[in-house]
Design a protein around this motif. Structure first.
Motif, PDB file in Angstrom:
ATOM      1  N   LEU A 171       0.854  -1.188   0.000  1.00  0.00           N
ATOM      2  CA  LEU A 171       0.000   0.000   0.000  1.00  0.00           C
ATOM      3  C   LEU A 171       0.890   1.237   0.000  1.00  0.00           C
ATOM      4  O   LEU A 171       1.697   1.423   0.908  1.00  0.00           O
ATOM      5  N   GLU A 172       0.741   2.067  -1.026  1.00  0.00           N
ATOM      6  CA  GLU A 172       1.468   3.333  -1.122  1.00  0.00           C
ATOM      7  C   GLU A 172       0.459   4.472  -1.078  1.00  0.00           C
ATOM      8  O   GLU A 172      -0.504   4.476  -1.847  1.00  0.00           O
ATOM      9  N   VAL A 173       0.671   5.445  -0.186  1.00  0.00           N
ATOM     10  CA  VAL A 173      -0.293   6.529  -0.004  1.00  0.00           C
ATOM     11  C   VAL A 173       0.416   7.871   0.008  1.00  0.00           C
ATOM     12  O   VAL A 173       1.613   7.970   0.301  1.00  0.00           O
ATOM     13  N   GLU A 174      -0.358   8.907  -0.312  1.00  0.00           N
ATOM     14  CA  GLU A 174       0.096  10.296  -0.179  1.00  0.00           C
ATOM     15  C   GLU A 174      -1.122  11.154   0.164  1.00  0.00           C
ATOM     16  O   GLU A 174      -1.836  11.621  -0.722  1.00  0.00           O
ATOM     17  N   PRO A 175      -1.401  11.350   1.463  1.00  0.00           N
ATOM     18  CA  PRO A 175      -2.577  12.134   1.862  1.00  0.00           C
ATOM     19  C   PRO A 175      -2.240  13.618   2.016  1.00  0.00           C
ATOM     20  O   PRO A 175      -1.123  13.992   2.363  1.00  0.00           O
ATOM     21  N   THR A 176      -3.239  14.457   1.767  1.00  0.00           N
ATOM     22  CA  THR A 176      -3.124  15.897   2.000  1.00  0.00           C
ATOM     23  C   THR A 176      -4.386  16.358   2.721  1.00  0.00           C
ATOM     24  O   THR A 176      -5.498  16.159   2.212  1.00  0.00           O
ATOM     25  N   ILE A 177      -4.217  16.930   3.895  1.00  0.00           N
ATOM     26  CA  ILE A 177      -5.359  17.404   4.673  1.00  0.00           C
ATOM     27  C   ILE A 177      -5.910  18.669   4.047  1.00  0.00           C
ATOM     28  O   ILE A 177      -5.171  19.608   3.742  1.00  0.00           O
ATOM     29  N   ASN A 185      -7.458  14.778   0.749  1.00  0.00           N
ATOM     30  CA  ASN A 185      -7.172  14.457  -0.648  1.00  0.00           C
ATOM     31  C   ASN A 185      -6.122  13.349  -0.654  1.00  0.00           C
ATOM     32  O   ASN A 185      -5.021  13.537  -0.127  1.00  0.00           O
ATOM     33  N   LEU A 186      -6.471  12.221  -1.219  1.00  0.00           N
ATOM     34  CA  LEU A 186      -5.629  11.032  -1.080  1.00  0.00           C
ATOM     35  C   LEU A 186      -5.289  10.443  -2.434  1.00  0.00           C
ATOM     36  O   LEU A 186      -6.167  10.176  -3.259  1.00  0.00           O
ATOM     37  N   ARG A 187      -4.003  10.252  -2.663  1.00  0.00           N
ATOM     38  CA  ARG A 187      -3.511   9.412  -3.754  1.00  0.00           C
ATOM     39  C   ARG A 187      -3.026   8.108  -3.131  1.00  0.00           C
ATOM     40  O   ARG A 187      -2.237   8.131  -2.184  1.00  0.00           O
ATOM     41  N   PHE A 188      -3.500   6.986  -3.648  1.00  0.00           N
ATOM     42  CA  PHE A 188      -3.077   5.720  -3.051  1.00  0.00           C
ATOM     43  C   PHE A 188      -3.061   4.620  -4.104  1.00  0.00           C
ATOM     44  O   PHE A 188      -3.815   4.658  -5.089  1.00  0.00           O
ATOM     45  N   LEU A 224      -4.949  -0.976  -7.782  1.00  0.00           N
ATOM     46  CA  LEU A 224      -5.764   0.212  -8.001  1.00  0.00           C
ATOM     47  C   LEU A 224      -4.880   1.428  -7.820  1.00  0.00           C
ATOM     48  O   LEU A 224      -4.190   1.554  -6.802  1.00  0.00           O
ATOM     49  N   ASN A 225      -4.890   2.324  -8.804  1.00  0.00           N
ATOM     50  CA  ASN A 225      -4.077   3.541  -8.764  1.00  0.00           C
ATOM     51  C   ASN A 225      -5.008   4.711  -9.030  1.00  0.00           C
ATOM     52  O   ASN A 225      -5.458   4.921 -10.164  1.00  0.00           O
ATOM     53  N   THR A 226      -5.337   5.475  -7.979  1.00  0.00           N
ATOM     54  CA  THR A 226      -6.313   6.542  -8.145  1.00  0.00           C
ATOM     55  C   THR A 226      -6.098   7.632  -7.102  1.00  0.00           C
ATOM     56  O   THR A 226      -5.250   7.497  -6.205  1.00  0.00           O
ATOM     57  N   ALA A 227      -6.871   8.700  -7.230  1.00  0.00           N
ATOM     58  CA  ALA A 227      -6.870   9.809  -6.266  1.00  0.00           C
ATOM     59  C   ALA A 227      -8.311  10.135  -5.918  1.00  0.00           C
ATOM     60  O   ALA A 227      -9.171  10.205  -6.807  1.00  0.00           O
ATOM     61  N   ILE A 228      -8.588  10.340  -4.639  1.00  0.00           N
ATOM     62  CA  ILE A 228      -9.944  10.611  -4.180  1.00  0.00           C
ATOM     63  C   ILE A 228      -9.926  11.772  -3.191  1.00  0.00           C
ATOM     64  O   ILE A 228      -8.875  12.158  -2.675  1.00  0.00           O
TER      65      ILE A 228
END
Length: 269
Positions: A171-177, A185-188, A224-228
């Protein structure tokens, strides 16, 4: 001679008492203020409110939880037919799936959790490093001085280059509050890789009857490669994938639902 300052002082004091209003005590709790999402539940009526609000000023982190839930393709179709969302919050759908888990109509494949600071990447891995050859030297047949084959075993294909494939869950993530410390805002990129066996690329037998085989591994990957964009504490149904069957191939009769949930946490003692 009378002092004119004394009557003036009494008049000023009387006016201040007449028009004075009750002022709130210092650090008195304001019941109508907007409560911070990070403020804990009060312990009791004697628990004072800190007007410096450490929960809103403390450094933040985001806990990301990703779930892989397997169910039949038909059951997924029934869920989505009755489910009519108007917003991205999928908490109600997740509760419906939880009932299927309890009745053994669905299966929890994996749960991946990691914590990251806003704007920074984080990775969690549960893997086995599978090393396999990718390039070979051709086999060598022993010959004599006249370049005639000798009745000796053939030197088989020798690997000269290798690659490593991570088999397991990543699991690779990059969250932004986002705004008001309530939105993320999350890219994972959640990924599951499985080694499903080997495929025969080459097979030959030398003049001594020795059999040599050159094989390459097969891998089945769901990714799955997406941003939500989601609110803290809400489930988000990010997508569906197809698992493999017993032969390691695509299985269209089953589906894997991917749910993600982000929780904004305050760093406080």
């Amino acid at each position: 001679m009378k002092n004119p300052i004394i009557p003036a002082a009494f008049a000023l004091l009387f006016a201040s008492l007449l028009y004075a209003q009750d002022a709130p005590k210092a650090f008195q709790k304001d019941l109508e203020r907007e409560v911070s999402p990070f403020e804990p539940e009060p312990r009791g009526p004697d628990d004072p409110y800190d007007h410096f609000d450490p929960y809103s000023t403390a450094p933040k982190a985001v806990r990301i939880q990703v779930e892989f839930i397997e169910l039949s393709h038909l059951k997924l179709s029934e869920l989505l037919m009755d489910y009519k969302p108007r917003k991205t919050d999928s908490t109600d759908l997740r509760k419906m799936v939880q009932k299927l888990l309890k009745s053994d109509e669905a299966k929890l494949i994996d749960t991946l959790i990691t914590v990251a600071r806003s704007g920074e990447k984080a990775t969690t891995e549960s893997i086995e490093e599978y090393i396999y050859p990718t390039e070979y030297d051709p086999p060598i047949t022993p010959v004599d001085s006249d370049n005639k084959p000798l009745p000796l075993p053939v030197n088989p294909c020798l690997p000269t280059a290798f690659e490593t494939r991570n088999v397991g869950s990543t699991l690779e993530v990059e969250p932004t509050i986002g705004e008001n410390d309530k939105m993320v805002n999350l890219r994972f990129i959640p990924e599951v890789v499985q080694h499903t066996g080997n495929v025969l690329w080459q097979e030959f037998k030398d003049n001594q009857g020795n059999v040599y085989k050159t094989q390459m591994p097969n891998f089945y990957t769901i990714r799955l490669n997406t941003a939500i964009t989601t609110y803290t504490g809400q489930y988000y149904m990010a997508g569906t994938l197809s698992p493999r069957d017993e032969e390691g191939k695509h299985d269209s009769t089953r589906k894997i639902m991917i749910f993600v949930k982000c929780d904004i946490l305050a760093t406080v003692p």
